[in-house]
Design a protein around this motif. Structure first.
Motif, PDB file in Angstrom:
ATOM      1  N   LEU A  95    -104.584   1.499  -7.723  1.00 14.36           N
ATOM      2  CA  LEU A  95    -103.404   1.468  -6.869  1.00 14.36           C
ATOM      3  C   LEU A  95    -102.728   0.101  -6.841  1.00 14.36           C
ATOM      4  O   LEU A  95    -101.594  -0.024  -6.402  1.00 14.36           O
ATOM      5  CB  LEU A  95    -103.804   1.840  -5.430  1.00 14.36           C
ATOM      6  CG  LEU A  95    -103.638   3.294  -5.033  1.00 14.36           C
ATOM      7  CD1 LEU A  95    -104.356   4.216  -5.985  1.00 14.36           C
ATOM      8  CD2 LEU A  95    -104.154   3.519  -3.624  1.00 14.36           C
ATOM      9  N   GLY A  96    -103.444  -0.929  -7.283  1.00 16.05           N
ATOM     10  CA  GLY A  96    -102.912  -2.279  -7.132  1.00 16.05           C
ATOM     11  C   GLY A  96    -102.118  -2.784  -8.316  1.00 16.05           C
ATOM     12  O   GLY A  96    -101.651  -3.915  -8.316  1.00 16.05           O
ATOM     13  N   ALA A  97    -101.953  -1.949  -9.340  1.00 15.83           N
ATOM     14  CA  ALA A  97    -101.198  -2.394 -10.517  1.00 15.83           C
ATOM     15  C   ALA A  97     -99.797  -1.789 -10.494  1.00 15.83           C
ATOM     16  O   ALA A  97     -99.622  -0.622 -10.132  1.00 15.83           O
ATOM     17  CB  ALA A  97    -101.925  -1.975 -11.784  1.00 15.83           C
ATOM     18  N   TYR A  98     -98.798  -2.583 -10.894  1.00 16.92           N
ATOM     19  CA  TYR A  98     -97.464  -2.012 -11.100  1.00 16.92           C
ATOM     20  C   TYR A  98     -97.628  -0.852 -12.071  1.00 16.92           C
ATOM     21  O   TYR A  98     -98.347  -0.960 -13.070  1.00 16.92           O
ATOM     22  CB  TYR A  98     -96.517  -3.001 -11.765  1.00 16.92           C
ATOM     23  CG  TYR A  98     -96.104  -4.204 -10.966  1.00 16.92           C
ATOM     24  CD1 TYR A  98     -96.283  -5.485 -11.483  1.00 16.92           C
ATOM     25  CD2 TYR A  98     -95.493  -4.086  -9.718  1.00 16.92           C
ATOM     26  CE1 TYR A  98     -95.876  -6.610 -10.791  1.00 16.92           C
ATOM     27  CE2 TYR A  98     -95.089  -5.209  -9.008  1.00 16.92           C
ATOM     28  CZ  TYR A  98     -95.290  -6.466  -9.547  1.00 16.92           C
ATOM     29  OH  TYR A  98     -94.898  -7.586  -8.860  1.00 16.92           O
ATOM     30  N   VAL A 324     -97.517   2.749  -5.596  1.00 15.57           N
ATOM     31  CA  VAL A 324     -98.409   3.696  -6.263  1.00 15.57           C
ATOM     32  C   VAL A 324     -99.049   4.717  -5.309  1.00 15.57           C
ATOM     33  O   VAL A 324     -99.113   5.900  -5.637  1.00 15.57           O
ATOM     34  CB  VAL A 324     -99.471   2.951  -7.105  1.00 15.57           C
ATOM     35  CG1 VAL A 324    -100.430   3.919  -7.771  1.00 15.57           C
ATOM     36  CG2 VAL A 324     -98.773   2.093  -8.165  1.00 15.57           C
ATOM     37  N   PRO A 325     -99.497   4.304  -4.118  1.00 17.77           N
ATOM     38  CA  PRO A 325    -100.054   5.331  -3.220  1.00 17.77           C
ATOM     39  C   PRO A 325     -99.087   6.488  -2.973  1.00 17.77           C
ATOM     40  O   PRO A 325     -99.480   7.649  -2.995  1.00 17.77           O
ATOM     41  CB  PRO A 325    -100.346   4.543  -1.934  1.00 17.77           C
ATOM     42  CG  PRO A 325    -100.573   3.150  -2.390  1.00 17.77           C
ATOM     43  CD  PRO A 325     -99.642   2.954  -3.560  1.00 17.77           C
TER      44      PRO A 325
ATOM     45  N   CYS B 357     -99.987  -5.584  -6.726  1.00 20.47           N
ATOM     46  CA  CYS B 357     -98.619  -5.287  -7.164  1.00 20.47           C
ATOM     47  C   CYS B 357     -98.181  -3.864  -6.838  1.00 20.47           C
ATOM     48  O   CYS B 357     -97.053  -3.630  -6.391  1.00 20.47           O
ATOM     49  CB  CYS B 357     -98.510  -5.465  -8.673  1.00 20.47           C
ATOM     50  SG  CYS B 357     -98.958  -7.103  -9.241  1.00 20.47           S
ATOM     51  N   GLY B 358     -99.073  -2.916  -7.081  1.00 15.44           N
ATOM     52  CA  GLY B 358     -98.706  -1.501  -6.964  1.00 15.44           C
ATOM     53  C   GLY B 358     -98.466  -1.041  -5.541  1.00 15.44           C
ATOM     54  O   GLY B 358     -97.945   0.047  -5.304  1.00 15.44           O
ATOM     55  N   LYS B 359     -98.840  -1.852  -4.596  1.00 13.54           N
ATOM     56  CA  LYS B 359     -98.699  -1.459  -3.192  1.00 13.54           C
ATOM     57  C   LYS B 359     -97.297  -1.688  -2.664  1.00 13.54           C
ATOM     58  O   LYS B 359     -96.918  -1.058  -1.660  1.00 13.54           O
ATOM     59  CB  LYS B 359     -99.678  -2.239  -2.314  1.00 13.54           C
ATOM     60  CG  LYS B 359    -101.115  -2.017  -2.662  1.00 13.54           C
ATOM     61  CD  LYS B 359    -101.498  -0.559  -2.497  1.00 13.54           C
ATOM     62  CE  LYS B 359    -102.957  -0.345  -2.787  1.00 13.54           C
ATOM     63  NZ  LYS B 359    -103.813  -1.119  -1.888  1.00 13.54           N
ATOM     64  N   ARG B 360     -96.570  -2.598  -3.284  1.00 10.25           N
ATOM     65  CA  ARG B 360     -95.235  -2.949  -2.816  1.00 10.25           C
ATOM     66  C   ARG B 360     -95.275  -3.367  -1.357  1.00 10.25           C
ATOM     67  O   ARG B 360     -94.878  -2.602  -0.436  1.00 10.25           O
ATOM     68  CB  ARG B 360     -94.233  -1.799  -3.042  1.00 10.25           C
ATOM     69  CG  ARG B 360     -94.257  -1.152  -4.428  1.00 10.25           C
ATOM     70  CD  ARG B 360     -94.355  -2.098  -5.602  1.00 10.25           C
ATOM     71  NE  ARG B 360     -93.102  -2.725  -5.951  1.00 10.25           N
ATOM     72  CZ  ARG B 360     -92.895  -4.049  -5.931  1.00 10.25           C
ATOM     73  NH1 ARG B 360     -93.848  -4.894  -5.590  1.00 10.25           N
ATOM     74  NH2 ARG B 360     -91.716  -4.526  -6.276  1.00 10.25           N
TER      75      ARG B 360
END
Lengths: 476, 534
Positions: A95-98, A324-325, B357-360
């Motif tokens: 979830l933490g990657a662009y 992502v979530p 990053c993916g959490k925005r």
């Protein structure tokens, strides 16, 4: 920097949903008054519980180290665990990657499959972009279309003010077309044609047409015939159709089930099905999911040329990726538990419970408003709102003027102060001249509804007593 | 202009027999391999290769679509020209070949960096609060993560993490962030000044939207810069006013340069509204010295500029002789308050040691603006209703991590320290490696996540680049990619002094892959210089 030197477009832009009424309600809440916030379609804020399965899956995705813990099965069902593994495998590092700027390919594929099941026509994942809520998608598309003040966007009146706010922000022109209240907020094709003609005579190039189906704030569900009419109109007038379909799961009558603009377009066959341009929007915020806080949505493009798609992609890439979530929530929404899955029964029960309750509340509210003096309310066929017309007596309108307020703002402020019910005045959505409404949601808990409607009725009776010329005035 | 290097990609992909129509066919899969080390499977072998070029002109249309789009309302020549104008180099590359080493984007967790356990525990519990009351949950989660989740959920009415929050973000979380800012700076922060956003980027866009009225409004931006700024300014129809960082002095920021650029552009009728400072720098990695920051604050005050302080790398400092000081702290230490300077500070959950990053998640702290302007900022935020709640929670955790004495403190600190010290080692190894290459000079990465070496390209190479209509640094980068699988971003994507060429390379691949990267890079570079040096 001072107020005078701010971008004019920012100053022009208005968004009533979190405007004057909401701000006043927040002030009163701080002072200790009990407020019932019915200003925004925010189900979980009014007690609707999240569906269990998606929350289980996303929690597992947040903390993948749990998947290896021998005790995980004590807290999470096996299908949630399997689904979490499935989604984690689709990511490029959890979830933490662009992700890809358009969203994870695996989830876009799930969305495409959902669309195909829903409509019976194949959908291309490459033309589906996930966004941080449908609103971001709408803004991206309008940003692409609007070149300047000479570009007009057809917007229904009443409309959800994201459209008017965004058009103002991007310096375009809003071209209104009026929905007909007496015909259940139906589309008036004559009015539509007139609006376009008038805009063109003013030198405006009309570029796109927005439809909101089911409607917000009006709730009407378009028929297939309606949609055909709209599509033909767009095709003949060289407009791209922007179909806001975020309420497609919220249908409270059986005469007009939801049918997507894309399905109707494909049904119409070539040449229109291959040429008429369409962008469709959906979200995890509405329906029976109500996951507003996740900010998850998508748009799907039909018949948009590859080079324009590239440019839209480029702009999406500046923000790197949607969160992502929420992408996982979207995957789960379009690909929910199926019969036979461990979690299916619970999922089906929770969903059904919410939808049936919404249907009942739509009726309770409509009937409640219609039983009030000087109030007429169309039935909420879909979406999440009730949009009653309040026939304000001339004395009330005058009092509003003296207070420096638009009449429906005046009414809604008084309603708020008397009852704590926080609504959005109809002027925030647009309405015909001299006709006033307010928008409320149908979201307060079912058990609270009778008290809320009684409270409203009492206030309205007193208001009408106060401002009418003579007592005992019956409802028109 | 971005360019589809259709011919180039055909050469590269010839052995895979992919036709060029794949590049424009909408059903072509653009999916990249999910893990950089896995070779690409045949089924996902539809490949697309694009490179930036500052000299290239757009490809003639090779649109092989059956329909004719000439009369449709949305096509390339009728879309918003500002969209066409804006460029964003970082995702200019979409590459899928076997064994790709992605050094092009600051995306740590896509390269194996692990998230901070405590943060993820709290987020998982907030995503599924129903399990908080179960005794089995205590077997899966640390006690203090459960406690923190309760604390956070108590700030959210009805524990409803699925509800839209206040448009500036949940009040309790803003309070926590302010406490973190105060602990960091020694000066208080006001929760009404905090706007939580989906990453720092939307906050930057919001400020550009407010500040830019027309092409006559200019924003001073460092060159080299992170291309969010150039893209955002273009999208909002403003003018980017460049100020050059000095490579010879470790990418120093000279006030004289700021003055010079400001005066020059004023005389052309541009009204300069704001100064962007990225500290630590991206792509340049320098950390400003405090006295330098003081000069910048004074400059902004004197010239009436809004100071836009991009501080997203504040926790990425790799050298003992430099420290991060927030611009707010510097301004307040100089005695400047609300009425003295307009300052916007941007922070994000994407960088630091957390790399989410993916959490925005992110926020801007807005100080020194009148109430009527703040009202406008609020209004614009409200159109999008609110930022994602999970990202808001994460921002509050980042600004308020476990403290000494907390149950999770030791493991938290061990994770954090491991990541930061590894980043520092990688920064050093790669810097040394670049400096060891012939004709390459590389300033040290004092902070952030990048190296920005200067490649002194031989004349022959520059000519060869021109011959294929490519910017010389893009030419070098493409060759590097073809030969080694290493993906970098050409310096032209960030801006550089005319006639100088750079590449931006991240320090993010896992430490055990660095030796391989260095050896491949070294071998490639030697070969390249052999080819092009006389």
């Amino acid at each position: 920097m001072d107020y005078e030197t701010l971008n004019e477009n920012v100053k022009k832009c208005q968004y009533a949903v979190r405007g004057e009424l909401y701000l006043r309600a927040s002030e009163l809440q701080k002072e200790g008054k009990k407020i019932i916030f019915t200003n925004v379609g925010n189900p979980h804020a009014l007690g609707q519980k999240p569906l269990t399965f998606p929350r289980q899956v996303v929690a597992l995705c947040q903390a993948p180290f749990m998947l290896d813990d021998p005790n995980v099965g004590l807290v999470f069902p096996a299908d949630a665990i399997a689904r979490a593994k499935h989604y984690l495998a689709l990511t490029s590092g959890g979830l933490g990657a662009y992700s890809d700027s358009r969203g994870l390919p695996g989830i876009r594929k799930e969305v495409a499959e959902f669309i195909e099941r829903r409509d019976g026509y194949p959908s291309d994942p490459e033309l589906i972009f996930l966004t941080d809520g449908a609103s971001k998608g709408v803004m991206q598309i309008l940003n692409t279309i609007i070149r300047g003040a000479h570009d007009g966007i057809l917007v229904p009146v009443p409309q959800y003010p994201l459209y008017s706010a965004t058009i103002a922000l991007f310096g375009g022109s809003l071209v209104p077309y009026y929905l007909e209240e007496t015909a259940n907020w139906g589309l008036d094709i004559v009015n539509l044609r007139q609006s376009v003609a008038q805009a063109r005579s003013q030198g405006i190039t009309v570029r796109a047409m927005v439809i909101i189906n089911p409607g917000n704030p009006t709730g009407q569900c378009l028929s297939e015939a309606n949609l055909k009419e709209v599509l033909n109109f767009c095709y003949q007038n060289n407009l791209v159709l922007l179909a806001d379909e975020v309420y497609q799961q919220n249908i409270y009558q059986d005469e007009r089930p939801f049918i997507s603009a894309r399905k109707v377009l494909m049904n119409m066959g070539p040449p229109i099905s291959k040429e008429c341009q369409l962008v469709s929007f959906h979200t995890v915020s509405k329906g029976y999911w109500g996951e507003c806080g996740q900010r998850g949505g998508y748009f799907e493009m039909t018949n948009i040329p590859p080079k324009a798609v590239e440019e839209i992609y480029k702009v999406a890439s500046i923000s790197l990726s949607p969160n992502v979530p929420a992408q996982i929530f979207m995957g789960l929404m379009v690909n929910p538990p199926k019969p036979g899955d461990i979690s299916y029964e619970r999922y089906a029960r929770e969903s059904k419970g919410i939808l049936e309750s919404l249907r009942r509340r739509a009726q309770i509210m409509t009937d409640g408003f219609n039983s009030c003096r000087n109030v007429v309310c169309n039935f909420t066929e879909g979406a999440m709102y009730s949009f009653p017309q309040i026939r304000l007596p001339p004395k009330a309108i005058e009092a509003a003027k003296n207070a420096g307020k638009v009449p429906d703002v005046f009414y809604c402020l008084k309603l708020l102060e008397a009852t704590g019910i926080s609504t959005v005045p109809g002027s925030g959505f647009g309405q015909k001249e001299g006709v006033f409404h307010l928008r409320t949601t149908i979201l307060p808990a079912e058990e609270d509804m009778p008290a809320i409607m009684a409270s409203f009725k009492k206030f309205n009776d007193e208001f009408m007593e106060q401002y009418e010329d003579y007592k005992g005035y019956s409802r028109m | 202009m971005r360019k589809f290097a259709a011919e180039k990609s055909r050469d590269i992909l010839a052995h895979r027999k992919i036709s060029s129509s794949v590049l424009h066919h909408p059903t072509a899969s653009l999916s990249s391999s999910s893990h950089p080390q896995k070779p690409l499977s045949r089924s996902s072998a539809a490949l697309l290769l694009r490179f930036l070029s500052t000299t290239a002109s757009p490809n003639p249309s090779t649109d092989s679509m059956a329909s004719d789009y000439s009369s449709t309302p949305v096509k390339i020549d009728t879309i918003n020209p500002k969209v066409l104008e804006c460029e964003y180099a970082v995702r200019g590359e979409i590459v899928t070949l076997a064994q790709i080493l992605y050094c092009n984007i600051g995306n740590p967790q896509s390269l194996g960096q692990q998230p901070i356990t405590f943060f993820r525990e709290v987020l998982a519990l907030c995503d599924h609060p129903a399990i908080l009351d179960k005794s089995e949950t205590q077997g899966l989660f640390s006690a203090d993560s459960i406690e923190r989740a309760f604390q956070i959920l108590d700030q959210i009415p009805g524990r409803a993490t699925g509800a839209y929050s206040h448009s500036q973000g949940i009040k309790g979380l803003r309070d926590a962030i302010c406490a973190g800012i105060e602990a960091r700076d020694g000066f208080p922060a006001d929760p009404n000044d905090i706007f939580l956003t989906d990453g720092a980027s939307p906050a930057v866009h919001m400020m550009m939207q407010l500040l830019i009225r027309s092409k006559d409004d200019g924003i001073l931006c460092p060159i080299p810069q992170y291309p969010l700024y150039s893209a955002s300014i273009a999208l909002h129809g403003g003018t980017l006013v460049p100020y050059y960082l000095d490579e010879a002095t470790g990418w120093g920021l000279e006030i004289s340069e700021l003055k010079k650029q400001l005066e020059s552009v004023k005389s052309k009728g541009i009204s300069v509204r704001a100064l962007v400072v990225i500290n630590p720098g991206n792509p340049t990695g320098q950390v400003l010295a405090e006295n330098n920051q003081q000069q910048i604050v004074d400059f902004c005050r004197k010239e009436g500029l809004v100071l836009l302080a991009d501080e997203v790398y504040q926790e990425n400092i790799y050298v003992p002789d430099k420290q991060f000081h927030s611009f707010k702290k510097v301004a307040r230490s100089m005695g400047y308050g609300e009425k003295d300077i307009s300052l916007v500070s941007f922070q994000s959950v994407s960088k630091g040691y957390y790399g989410e990053c993916g959490k925005r998640g992110g926020y801007m702290e807005v100080t020194g603006f009148s109430p009527d302007i703040r009202e406008q900022i609020y209004k614009v935020s409200s159109v999008n209703l609110c930022s994602n709640i999970s990202g808001q929670i994460l921002a509050s955790l980042v600004m308020n991590p476990p403290k000494v004495g907390d149950e999770s403190y030791e493991s938290y600190f061990a994770e954090k320290d491991a990541i930061l010290s590894s980043l520092a080692r990688r920064a050093k190894s790669l810097e040394e490696a670049f400096n060891g290459l012939e004709g390459v000079t590389c300033n040290r990465a004092e902070g952030a996540m990048y190296l920005f070496p200067r490649i002194h390209l031989p004349k022959k190479a520059i000519e060869a680049a021109k011959a294929v209509n490519s910017a010389p640094d893009a030419f070098y980068a493409r060759r590097l990619l073809n030969a080694t699988g290493i993906v970098v971003v050409p310096g032209s994507g960030f801006g550089q002094v005319a006639g100088t060429w750079h590449i931006r390379c991240t320090i993010l691949p896992q430490e055990d892959r660095i030796p391989a990267i260095i050896s491949r890079l070294t071998e490639f570079h030697k070969g390249f210089m052999d080819e092009f040096l006389d």
